[in-house]
Design an enzyme around this catalytic site. Structure first.
Site, PDB file in Angstrom:
ATOM      1  N   ALA A  91      -6.428   2.131  -0.815  1.00 50.91           N
ATOM      2  CA  ALA A  91      -6.686   3.562  -1.004  1.00 50.91           C
ATOM      3  C   ALA A  91      -6.835   4.188   0.372  1.00 50.91           C
ATOM      4  O   ALA A  91      -7.069   3.499   1.359  1.00 50.91           O
ATOM      5  CB  ALA A  91      -7.969   3.737  -1.804  1.00 50.91           C
ATOM      6  N   GLY A 129      -6.684  -1.411  -2.862  1.00 51.62           N
ATOM      7  CA  GLY A 129      -5.845  -0.788  -3.887  1.00 51.62           C
ATOM      8  C   GLY A 129      -4.411  -1.257  -3.809  1.00 51.62           C
ATOM      9  O   GLY A 129      -3.656  -1.171  -4.783  1.00 51.62           O
ATOM     10  N   GLU A 151      -4.430  -4.367  -5.802  1.00 54.82           N
ATOM     11  CA  GLU A 151      -4.656  -3.967  -7.203  1.00 54.82           C
ATOM     12  C   GLU A 151      -3.383  -3.399  -7.810  1.00 54.82           C
ATOM     13  O   GLU A 151      -3.046  -3.674  -8.957  1.00 54.82           O
ATOM     14  CB  GLU A 151      -5.799  -2.950  -7.269  1.00 54.82           C
ATOM     15  N   GLU A 200     -12.728  -4.532   0.197  1.00 54.79           N
ATOM     16  CA  GLU A 200     -13.583  -3.366  -0.050  1.00 54.79           C
ATOM     17  C   GLU A 200     -15.034  -3.595   0.358  1.00 54.79           C
ATOM     18  O   GLU A 200     -15.712  -2.686   0.821  1.00 54.79           O
ATOM     19  CB  GLU A 200     -13.524  -2.965  -1.511  1.00 54.79           C
TER      20      GLU A 200
END
Ligand code: T1G
Length: 712
Positions: A69, A114, A117, A137
């Site tokens: 992200a 992300g 993911e 993270e």
């Protein structure tokens, strides 16, 4: 191959004989910035509706997959109470997973956070041999927030998923293949996209379409989650996100996928609002920001450092020589006597042998490094050195003598650096004919271990010399921070008041162990008194004697530590200081010291002192001095001070550094507390004018630094 894209498109869709290729082009790291998730969702919808498309590849431009992200967005999302102006990543991953056709993630470079993911929501993952994947993270005080804690266990098993999410370290492609995270790895030289397209055709025609969220087989093997929590607590002391990541992975072992996803999202948002996450994100960007120096850009010259020379083979000189050897740079080490030289080289050999014994590198690597170090008793070859670093005893007259000698020997364009920890670079430069090449390169002990390098600019130091040393730090594996030439530069100037308060607290009745325990529990690697024993109490003692003439009469000074030094109790190196040490240098409280302190400081009233007072007096002494450094321009930004304290003094990253910590506490509260200390203890606690101003404005050091940077 048909393509639909405009230069500014973040996501480009192309189709080639039944295989669609979705390319993300969001330099520099293909982060999932606003527009990227939307672009992916739009491309998937088109693929789903196009009956000529058999399968799709998701790939990143510039040989990089997705770095996660966009971390810059988190501050905005947290400030907006969780509302976001872009589509939620979970929604996009749901679109991918329910595309109805195989979507294959083709991973090069990094698939992190992300990014991984997103890859795990795809039906398959293929990777270049040099790729890495991970869920880092927790290093930002977060947990995976888009299904990572629910899909990773379904691919790699619960234990490995918990480890990857709680420790945050990336793994290479081969390991990811072994664990079941990726399905194929392409060797170096094989083109990833070509391989991925062939793989897509293969699976589209021969394999059933399985969604990751439906793969429950690996959830049967439940690890001891409490043992994992204990391991994470040991590895990342006080880090909340590491514990919550394990909680979320554990949920995957007993909750249906959708419930697990919702639980993960709740934990993620709790972490997002936490001070630990704000602090760690501050550090993430800060580590990169400190390299940006006003006036220095890509056009600023930098000298190549191919030959180095160090004067002094003591603890610092030897460690600095190791830094060069570790970076593959030949380095000469000069001492004044064979005995000192032999002692220095023996210490270097012992350090390397320890690393070999611990398996950090091979005997061959040790021999290669040793071969790069040339011990000598004269200046032979110093005229070839691109940088000469003086690392002798902390005395100005000796340093000046050395700089006169090397100034006469060094070649034109050589950098003349001092490893002084407090003394004036300008005064040292004043004895040379080349002040523009004189600079401070302040390494932290042990120099071959500590990551911080304070680069200290003198009034005449050129931008080229600064640029050279900032880049040299990076080459040596350090984090370089530029400091101005005040007494103690950034780190030690602030460390003085910090340790002063720790000593005052003991002299006012706090126990030695209590003072250290409070700061240790806060997150410091060591308490302030134990830190003095580690560095050697004599170091500060010698400096205090060197600058005694500068001390303002009538201003309270610590008493006990000088008394300990007069007794020869210098700390670990003498087996006793504030604590006593056994042969393995394990510390124990020495009850005698407490009674001596009471005797030496009889005229100082003793009282019960709370842990809050211990913490605030030590930390706010740092903050107050940091505010002065900032205001006087000896530190470029508040984050520079924070990075110095993280990498030079063991300040906990999840607190963001002393200045970020104060910003998070709130400067009005910090200011108020300092005013209380001023009322109790006098002028040593006069609030820094900048702190008073920012407290009054309700502002922060960070905002001030941003304004100051714009004003430059
Ligand atoms: N977001 C925004 N900017 C980023 C970024 C990111 N994820 N990663 C890097 N940058 C910027 C960086 O600040 C620098 O900017 C430039 O890119 C080059 O970076 C939902 C919540 C990928 C290994 O933690 O580890 O996904 O200084 O110098 O050495 O569950 O960048 O040039 O202005 O580091 O080649 C998780 C963080 C996010 C990965 C490349 N992802 N990045 O290293 O380049 S949270 C991460 C890195 C998340 C999801 C969760 C490294 C890298 P500037 P760089 P590099």
């Amino acid at each position: 191959m048909s393509t639909q894209s405009a230069p500014q498109d973040l996501v480009v869709l192309s189709k080639d004989n039944g295989i669609a290729v979705i390319t993300i082009q969001n330099p520099p790291v293909n982060a999932l910035s606003p527009g990227v998730p939307e672009g992916i969702a739009k491309a998937i919808a088109e693929i789903k509706a196009d009956s000529t498309v058999l399968a799709a590849i998701l790939i990143g431009a510039n040989n990089r997959f997705i770095a996660g992200a966009d971390i810059r967005e988190f501050g905005k999302i947290a400030a907006a109470g969780g509302k976001r102006d872009s589509i939620g990543l979970n929604e996009v991953l749901d679109v991918i997973e329910n595309c109805g056709k195989p979507v294959i993630a083709a991973i090069d470079g990094h698939a992190l956070g992300g990014g991984l993911e997103t890859a795990m929501a795809c039906h398959y993952r293929v990777a270049a041999a040099t790729a890495h994947v991970g869920q880092p993270e927790c290093k930002l005080g977060l947990i995976p927030g888009a299904g990572g804690t629910q899909r990773l266990p379904r691919l790699a098993g619960l234990a490995k998923a918990a480890e990857l999410c709680a420790f945050g370290d990336p793994i290479n492609a081969a390991t990811a293949l072994e664990l079941g995270i990726v399905d194929r790895v392409f060797a170096k030289g094989e083109d990833l996209l070509t391989g991925a397209i062939a793989f897509a055709r293969e699976v589209a025609l021969t394999q059933p379409l399985l969604r990751t969220c439906d793969k429950d087989a690996k959830l049967a093997d439940k690890p001891d989650f409490d043992a994992l929590r204990a391991a994470a607590a040991k590895r990342s002391r006080n880090l909340n996100a590491a514990q919550r990541a394990i909680d979320a992975v554990e949920a995957a072992s007993h909750m249906p996928f959708a419930e697990g996803l919702a639980y993960e999202q709740k934990l993620f948002m709790d972490c997002l609002y936490s001070d630990q996450s704000k602090a760690l994100i501050h550090i993430f960007f800060g580590e990169r920001e400190v390299a940006k120096i006003p006036g220095i850009d890509k056009t600023t010259p930098a000298f190549t450092i191919e030959q180095a020379a160090v004067i002094g083979a003591g603890t610092m000189g030897g460690g600095i020589a190791m830094c060069f050897a570790n970076a593959g740079i030949p380095v000469r080490v000069k001492e004044t006597s064979q005995e000192a030289l032999d002692r220095g080289l023996a210490s270097i050999r012992k350090n390397y042998a320890n690393s070999v014994a611990k398996g950090r590198f091979t005997q061959e690597a040790m021999d290669k490094r040793l071969a790069l170090i040339t011990p000598q008793l004269d200046y032979t070859g110093f005229d070839d050195a691109d940088i000469i670093i003086e690392a002798v005893f902390e005395g100005m007259e000796l340093k000046k003598q050395i700089f006169r000698e090397v100034d006469a020997i060094a070649k034109a364009g050589a950098i003349l650096a001092s490893n002084t920890s407090t003394l004036s670079i300008d005064e040292i430069a004043s004895v040379t004919t080349r002040p523009e090449f004189v600079i401070g390169t302040h390494f932290f002990s042990p120099a071959n271990v500590m990551k911080l390098l304070e680069v200290v600019r003198g009034a005449s130091t050129s931008l080229a010399a600064i640029n050279t040393c900032m880049q040299l730090g990076k080459k040596l594996g350090k984090v370089s921070v530029l400091a101005g030439n005040c007494f103690g530069f950034i780190g030690n100037r602030m460390f003085g008041p910090y340790r002063r308060e720790a000593q005052f607290l003991v002299e006012e009745g706090a126990s030695i162990a209590a003072v250290d325990q409070v700061l240790y529990d806060f997150g410091m690697a060591m308490g302030p008194l134990a830190t003095g024993d580690l560095a050697g109490l004599d170091v500060g003692w010698r400096i205090r004697k060197e600058v005694a003439h500068l001390q303002k009469p009538g201003v309270r000074q610590p008493i006990a530590e000088d008394k300990l030094c007069e007794m020869g109790r210098f700390g670990q190196k003498t087996g006793a200081g504030w604590y006593v040490y056994d042969a393995e240098r394990k510390a124990s409280v020495d009850p005698q010291v407490e009674s001596w302190v009471r005797e030496w400081t009889g005229e100082i009233p003793k009282r019960e002192i709370t842990n809050d007072e211990i913490l605030d007096r030590c930390l706010y002494a740092l903050v107050n001095e940091g505010a002065r450094l900032l205001e006087e321009g000896f530190a470029l930004r508040s984050v520079d001070i924070d990075i110095v304290y993280l990498y030079g003094y063991g300040f906990p990253a999840y607190r963001g550094g002393p200045m970020k910590y104060a910003d998070l506490v709130g400067l009005p509260k910090v200011y108020q507390r300092i005013k209380e200390f001023e009322a109790q203890h006098g002028e040593l606690w006069t609030p820094a004018p900048l702190l008073e101003q920012l407290a009054r404005e309700g502002s922060t050091f960070e905002a001030y630094s941003k304004r100051a940077a714009v004003a430059r």
